[in-house]
Scaffold this motif. Structure first.
Motif, PDB file in Angstrom:
ATOM      1  N   TRP A   4     -54.254  -1.873 100.012  1.00 34.02           N
ATOM      2  CA  TRP A   4     -53.212  -1.272  99.199  1.00 34.02           C
ATOM      3  C   TRP A   4     -53.727  -0.129  98.281  1.00 34.02           C
ATOM      4  N   LEU A   5     -53.077   0.810  98.102  1.00 34.00           N
ATOM      5  CA  LEU A   5     -53.658   1.755  97.504  1.00 34.00           C
ATOM      6  C   LEU A   5     -53.201   2.203  95.974  1.00 34.00           C
ATOM      7  N   VAL A  95     -60.721  -3.071 118.008  1.00 35.03           N
ATOM      8  CA  VAL A  95     -60.391  -2.395 117.060  1.00 35.03           C
ATOM      9  C   VAL A  95     -61.577  -1.795 115.918  1.00 35.03           C
ATOM     10  N   THR A  96     -61.564  -0.623 115.580  1.00 35.39           N
ATOM     11  CA  THR A  96     -62.361   0.154 114.782  1.00 35.39           C
ATOM     12  C   THR A  96     -61.739   0.474 113.420  1.00 35.39           C
ATOM     13  N   TYR A  97     -62.552   0.643 112.490  1.00 37.28           N
ATOM     14  CA  TYR A  97     -62.162   0.972 110.928  1.00 37.28           C
ATOM     15  C   TYR A  97     -61.814   2.331 110.943  1.00 37.28           C
ATOM     16  N   LEU A  98     -60.688   2.640 110.206  1.00 36.17           N
ATOM     17  CA  LEU A  98     -60.101   3.862 109.697  1.00 36.17           C
ATOM     18  C   LEU A  98     -59.460   3.637 108.418  1.00 36.17           C
ATOM     19  N   ASN A  99     -60.090   3.989 107.154  1.00 37.24           N
ATOM     20  CA  ASN A  99     -59.453   4.082 106.080  1.00 37.24           C
ATOM     21  C   ASN A  99     -57.794   4.281 105.936  1.00 37.24           C
ATOM     22  N   GLU A 100     -57.665   5.554 106.712  1.00 41.44           N
ATOM     23  CA  GLU A 100     -56.221   6.029 106.528  1.00 41.44           C
ATOM     24  C   GLU A 100     -55.250   5.562 107.370  1.00 41.44           C
ATOM     25  N   ALA A 101     -55.716   4.693 108.310  1.00 40.09           N
ATOM     26  CA  ALA A 101     -54.762   4.035 109.521  1.00 40.09           C
ATOM     27  C   ALA A 101     -53.790   3.060 108.875  1.00 40.09           C
ATOM     28  N   ASN A 102     -53.058   3.506 108.247  1.00 42.52           N
ATOM     29  CA  ASN A 102     -51.890   2.653 107.613  1.00 42.52           C
ATOM     30  C   ASN A 102     -50.577   2.657 108.620  1.00 42.52           C
ATOM     31  N   THR A 103     -50.767   1.681 109.857  1.00 41.96           N
ATOM     32  CA  THR A 103     -49.843   1.596 111.000  1.00 41.96           C
ATOM     33  C   THR A 103     -49.308   0.241 111.040  1.00 41.96           C
ATOM     34  N   VAL A 104     -48.160   0.292 111.797  1.00 40.81           N
ATOM     35  CA  VAL A 104     -47.349  -0.775 112.359  1.00 40.81           C
ATOM     36  C   VAL A 104     -48.225  -1.394 113.391  1.00 40.81           C
ATOM     37  N   ALA A 105     -47.812  -2.598 113.568  1.00 41.51           N
ATOM     38  CA  ALA A 105     -48.549  -3.393 114.696  1.00 41.51           C
ATOM     39  C   ALA A 105     -48.762  -2.771 116.044  1.00 41.51           C
ATOM     40  N   TYR A 205     -45.514  -0.299 102.570  1.00 40.93           N
ATOM     41  CA  TYR A 205     -44.574   0.738 101.974  1.00 40.93           C
ATOM     42  C   TYR A 205     -45.120   1.336 100.951  1.00 40.93           C
ATOM     43  N   ASN A 206     -45.973   0.842 100.043  1.00 39.34           N
ATOM     44  CA  ASN A 206     -46.843   1.305  99.057  1.00 39.34           C
ATOM     45  C   ASN A 206     -47.753   2.238  99.554  1.00 39.34           C
ATOM     46  N   ASN A 207     -48.429   1.814 100.603  1.00 37.54           N
ATOM     47  CA  ASN A 207     -49.465   2.747 101.079  1.00 37.54           C
ATOM     48  C   ASN A 207     -48.895   4.057 101.631  1.00 37.54           C
ATOM     49  N   ASN A 208     -47.787   3.860 102.260  1.00 33.26           N
ATOM     50  CA  ASN A 208     -47.353   4.894 102.961  1.00 33.26           C
ATOM     51  C   ASN A 208     -46.848   5.968 101.789  1.00 33.26           C
ATOM     52  N   GLY A 209     -46.113   5.418 100.824  1.00 32.11           N
ATOM     53  CA  GLY A 209     -45.806   6.295  99.745  1.00 32.11           C
ATOM     54  C   GLY A 209     -46.925   6.850  99.012  1.00 32.11           C
ATOM     55  N   ALA A 210     -48.132   6.326  98.865  1.00 22.06           N
ATOM     56  CA  ALA A 210     -49.101   6.976  98.297  1.00 22.06           C
ATOM     57  C   ALA A 210     -49.966   7.894  99.287  1.00 22.06           C
ATOM     58  N   ASP A 211     -49.749   7.959 100.363  1.00 20.91           N
ATOM     59  CA  ASP A 211     -50.133   8.949 101.187  1.00 20.91           C
ATOM     60  C   ASP A 211     -49.355  10.309 101.056  1.00 20.91           C
ATOM     61  N   TYR A 212     -48.118  10.049 101.064  1.00 18.72           N
ATOM     62  CA  TYR A 212     -46.880  11.309 100.774  1.00 18.72           C
ATOM     63  C   TYR A 212     -47.360  11.711  99.487  1.00 18.72           C
ATOM     64  N   LEU A 213     -47.547  11.033  98.599  1.00 17.70           N
ATOM     65  CA  LEU A 213     -47.802  11.324  97.267  1.00 17.70           C
ATOM     66  C   LEU A 213     -48.988  12.155  96.983  1.00 17.70           C
ATOM     67  N   GLY A 217     -45.343  15.133  99.291  1.00 16.94           N
ATOM     68  CA  GLY A 217     -44.173  14.791  99.863  1.00 16.94           C
ATOM     69  C   GLY A 217     -43.504  13.852  99.246  1.00 16.94           C
ATOM     70  N   TYR A 218     -42.759  14.310  97.979  1.00 16.84           N
ATOM     71  CA  TYR A 218     -42.390  13.332  96.720  1.00 16.84           C
ATOM     72  C   TYR A 218     -41.027  12.686  97.145  1.00 16.84           C
ATOM     73  N   THR A 219     -40.248  13.286  98.009  1.00 14.69           N
ATOM     74  CA  THR A 219     -39.188  12.285  98.483  1.00 14.69           C
ATOM     75  C   THR A 219     -39.319  11.190  99.196  1.00 14.69           C
ATOM     76  N   PRO A 220     -40.172  11.400 100.431  1.00 18.41           N
ATOM     77  CA  PRO A 220     -40.485  10.312 101.035  1.00 18.41           C
ATOM     78  C   PRO A 220     -41.509   9.289 100.308  1.00 18.41           C
ATOM     79  N   ALA A 221     -42.297   9.770  99.465  1.00 19.87           N
ATOM     80  CA  ALA A 221     -43.126   8.974  98.574  1.00 19.87           C
ATOM     81  C   ALA A 221     -42.028   7.947  97.856  1.00 19.87           C
TER      82      ALA A 221
END
Length: 389
Positions: A4-5, A95-105, A205-213, A217-221
């Motif tokens: 989490w970020l 599965v390989t590592y990608l730091n930004e891969a904040n994805t659903v299953a 949710y928090n990681n997605n919000g941080a990415d938008y921030l 993208g303040y509204t989706p954040a």
């Protein structure tokens, strides 16, 4: 590791003693805070935030894989072992590592790329479908950061432990023979704590919000931070990030109330204090900001990751001599962190010292903890060698 970020503007928590960790000048939190200023973000309700079902739902191919490969073995212990192996096997899921891969299953399975949170979500979904016992764990790693868009993001780390489901006829099961599934297993042993599924959802949710921030993208954040805190009201990283968002909107008093609440919930999370210091600087209270930063710096002096991020900041400013000082301090504190050697390699390259750059790239490769990391460093070594010819 990125479970989490937390922006600086923030995202991690740590586990540790909380006695006398709150500075005397930090006020008591208000008994009630109106966390969600919905009027600031009128379009937030139109943001599609994934449901729990969306996050953990498996594609049919993943279910088929469990049915036809994992469950073909009759021994439940072998089933668990095969699932853990399959997640990383190039011949199977790979599965390989990608730091930004904040994805659903579902997306993680299709893309075969994950950070530790998205891998944990996928592994949980597959293990649950296979009817294994599953538990989430928070790992009490030291503070560590990554640099993105010239901002510091603090990482947390979680993993999963699975075992065959206990017999329905057993009254008590004392065994603790879990298999851990961990993308970036720490090289050292740290404290581990079981956490709830709700906390893992809040992390997502928090990681997605941080990415938008980060991308303004303040509204989706806001929509994602709100979802995180409705799911887990005491998840400190989401509180800090929401406070950072309000600071950007000039809601300084509310941001301070939120930071104060975060500090009292988790006194060892120095990001709460750091964001409070930033806020004090914004509001012109430089003396208080200086007091806070002294406390933070003192507590972080023995943390090699702190000196690593200070070195990375100096590198981004083009102050390569200052970067070397901080990075060598980091390497003296811990000689086994591959990111430190990679940062040194980059810095020496900028200074024109190709031999030292190559030497540190080799150390980065030697201290890597995964095949994908070693392969990446080998590629950089080969590129460096060609460029030096």
């Amino acid at each position: 590791m990125r479970a989490w970020l937390t922006l600086i503007i923030t995202l991690l928590f740590t586990v540790g003693c909380t006695v006398n960790r709150i500075p005397v000048f930090v006020s008591q939190p208000q008994s009630s805070i109106e966390l969600f200023q919905n009027d600031l973000f009128p379009a937030a309700n139109q943001v599609v935030v994934e449901s729990e079902k969306d996050i953990f739902e498996l594609p049919s191919e993943a279910k088929d894989f469990v049915d036809n490969y994992i469950l073909q073995f009759r021994d439940p212990d072998i089933q668990v072992e095969k699932l853990a192996q399959a997640l990383f096997s190039r011949q199977q899921m790979g599965v390989t590592y990608l730091n930004e891969a904040n994805t659903v299953a579902k997306q993680t399975y299709v893309n075969a790329k994950a950070n530790c949170l998205s891998l944990t979500i996928l592994a949980y979904a597959m293990a649950d479908y296979a009817r294994f016992d599953v538990k989430f764990q928070q790992i009490g790693i030291p503070e560590n950061w990554v640099r993105r868009a010239e901002r510091n993001l603090q990482n947390g780390h979680i993993n999963l432990k699975i075992r065959p489901r206990a017999s329905e006829v057993a009254i008590v099961d004392f065994a603790d023979n879990y298999t851990e599934v961990d993308f970036n297993r720490p090289q050292r042993s740290y404290t581990k704590k079981n956490i709830t599924k709700e906390r893992v959802i809040a992390m997502f949710y928090n990681n997605n919000g941080a990415d938008y921030l980060l991308s303004k993208g303040y509204t989706p954040a806001f929509a994602y931070f709100r979802a995180a805190l409705k799911t887990d009201p005491e998840f400190v990283p989401a509180l800090i990030n929401l406070g950072a968002l309000y600071r950007l909107y000039g809601k300084y008093e509310l941001a301070e109330q939120i930071y104060t609440k975060a500090i009292h919930l988790d006194p060892d999370n120095l990001n709460s204090l750091e964001n409070l210091a930033i806020l004090k600087e914004y509001t012109g209270n430089f003396d208080r900001a200086r007091d806070i930063r002294k406390i933070i710096t003192t507590r972080r002096q023995s943390n090699p990751y702190y000196h690593l991020i200070v070195g990375e900041e100096a590198y981004d400013r083009g102050d390569y001599d200052k970067a070397l000082i901080s990075l060598h301090t980091a390497s003296r504190l811990d000689q086994h962190i591959h990111e430190i050697y990679f940062a040194l390699a980059k810095t020496y390259y900028k200074l024109g010292d190709i031999d030292m750059s190559e030497q540190n790239l080799k150390l980065a490769k030697r201290n890597s903890i995964s095949d994908s990391q070693r392969s990446a460093y080998q590629g950089k070594l080969e590129l460096l060698s060609r460029n030096d010819q």
